[in-house]
Design an enzyme around this catalytic site. Structure first.
Site, PDB file in Angstrom:
ATOM      1  CB  THR A  30      -0.881  -0.022   1.267  1.00  0.00           C
ATOM      2  OG1 THR A  30      -1.638  -1.225   1.250  1.00  0.00           O
ATOM      3  CG2 THR A  30      -1.825   1.163   1.335  1.00  0.00           C
ATOM      4  CB  THR A  33       6.736   4.067  -2.966  1.00  0.00           C
ATOM      5  OG1 THR A  33       6.827   5.247  -2.172  1.00  0.00           O
ATOM      6  CG2 THR A  33       8.036   3.852  -3.717  1.00  0.00           C
ATOM      7  CG  ASP A  87       3.887  -2.771   1.828  1.00  0.00           C
ATOM      8  OD1 ASP A  87       3.530  -1.640   1.459  1.00  0.00           O
ATOM      9  OD2 ASP A  87       3.252  -3.444   2.669  1.00  0.00           O
ATOM     10  N   GLY A  88       5.904  -0.355   0.666  1.00  0.00           N
ATOM     11  CA  GLY A  88       6.639   0.845   1.064  1.00  0.00           C
ATOM     12  C   GLY A  88       6.925   0.858   2.558  1.00  0.00           C
ATOM     13  CB  ALA A  89       9.042   1.385   4.880  1.00  0.00           C
ATOM     14  CG  ASP A  90       5.408   5.409   6.846  1.00  0.00           C
ATOM     15  OD1 ASP A  90       5.097   6.036   5.824  1.00  0.00           O
ATOM     16  OD2 ASP A  90       4.697   4.524   7.341  1.00  0.00           O
ATOM     17  N   GLY A 102       1.836   4.529   7.550  1.00  0.00           N
ATOM     18  CA  GLY A 102       1.488   5.906   7.164  1.00  0.00           C
ATOM     19  C   GLY A 102       0.170   5.948   6.404  1.00  0.00           C
ATOM     20  CD  GLU A 109       1.016  -1.563   4.538  1.00  0.00           C
ATOM     21  OE1 GLU A 109       1.081  -0.867   3.518  1.00  0.00           O
ATOM     22  OE2 GLU A 109       1.354  -1.128   5.643  1.00  0.00           O
ATOM     23  CE  LYS A 127       8.722   7.785   2.899  1.00  0.00           C
ATOM     24  NZ  LYS A 127       8.021   6.704   2.267  1.00  0.00           N
TER      25      LYS A 127
END
Ligand code: 5RP
Length: 233
Positions: A30, A33, A87-90, A102, A109, A127
Site C-alpha cells: 500500500t 511508492t 511494499d513501502g515504508a515510512d 502511514g 501489510e 526514509k
C-alpha cells in the site's frame, strides 16, 4: 518539472516490479511508492514480459489499483504461499527494520509481507534513518471501544499518543478493518522488537507499525548528480 520525490518513487517502484517472475504469487503493498510498482507489474502483464501471476492485496487501495491494471487477485485462504511482496515504508533502519502504517494499512501489510518468501521494501532516500522513531510516530491500530485505555497504556510506555484524524473527513480515520489509528511518538526506540511485542500485548490493540526482521531487500530511490538511481541493501 516533476517533483524529485515523485521521480524517486517511480524509479524504485519500477525497479521492484522487475523482480517479479512469471508463475508467482505476489503480495501487493500500500502507498504511493508501491502504487508505481503495481502500475509497472500491470504494464509487464500487458506487454507479455510477465505471465501467470496472482496478487494478494494489503488494502482497499491496493485492490483498486490491481483491478485498474488487470492484475488477477486471490485471497490468503486460497493460496498456500506468497513468493514475493513489494511494499513501502515510512522509516527504514540499518538492520532493515521498518516503521509502516502511514497509510493506516500496516495490519494487513504485516500479514502479507511476513508470509512472503522475499519481502522487498521500496522507499525514497528520505526514509532512511539511523534509529527507528526518529522522524515518524509508531501507528497503532486499536478497536474503537479500547481507545481510551490503550492511549493511557501507550503513555505509560513513554509514548505520546495522538488519534489520527481524517483529511477531508470529519472525525478520526477508520481503517479497512473498521478500527482507529493512534500515532504514538517515542523520543527514542531502544529495542524495536520488544516495543513491537509490548504494544501488541495491550488488550484492544490489533497490530502496530513496527516491522522487525521482516524485510529482505531494501530498494532506495535517489537522485545523484541530477540522475535518478536505485540503490539496494
Ligand atoms: C501504508 C504504508 C506505506 O507503505 C507507507 O506509509 C509508505 O507510503 P508511501 O510510499 O506513500 O510513502 O505503510 O500503511
Amino acid at each position: 518539472m516533476t517533483d524529485p520525490i515523485v521521480i524517486m518513487k517511480q524509479q524504485v517502484g519500477k525497479a521492484a516490479a522487475e523482480y517479479i517472475e512469471s508463475n508467482s504469487i505476489i503480495g501487493l503493498g500500500t502507498g504511493s511508492t508501491t502504487a508505481y510498482a503495481i502500475e509497472h507489474i500491470g504494464k509487464r502483464l500487458q506487454s507479455g514480459s510477465l505471465k501467470n501471476i496472482i496478487g494478494i492485496t494489503t488494502s482497499f487501495q491496493a485492490e483498486v489499483l490491481a483491478k485498474k491494471y488487470n492484475i488477477p487477485l486471490s485471497t490468503l485462504d486460497m493460496v498456500d504461499h506468497i513468493d514475493i511482496a513489494i511494499d513501502g515504508a515510512d522509516e527504514v533502519d540499518p538492520r532493515k527494520n521498518l516503521i509502516k502504517g502511514g497509510g493506516a494499512a500496516h495490519t494487513q501489510e504485516k500479514i502479507v509481507d511476513s508470509l512472503a518468501k522475499k519481502f522487498i521494501v521500496v522507499v525514497d532516500g528520505n526514509k532512511i534513518v539511523d534509529s527507528l522513531g526518529s522522524t515518524v510516530p509508531v501507528p497503532v491500530e486499536v478497536i474503537p471501544k479500547a481507545l481510551t485505555p490503550v492511549m493511557e497504556k501507550l503513555k505509560e510506555l513513554g509514548g505520546n499518543p495522538d488519534l489520527r484524524m481524517g483529511i477531508r473527513k470529519a472525525g478520526p480515520i477508520v481503517t479497512d478493518q473498521g478500527n482507529l489509528i493512534i500515532d504514538t511518538k517515542f523520543d527514542y526506540i531502544d529495542d524495536p522488537k520488544s516495543l513491537e511485542t509490548i504494544i501488541n500485548n495491550i488488550p484492544g490493540v490489533l497490530d502496530n507499525g513496527l516491522f522487525v526482521g521482516v524485510a529482505n531487500l531494501i530498494l532506495i530511490g535517489e537522485i545523484v548528480d541530477n540522475i535518478p538511481v536505485v540503490r539496494e541493501f
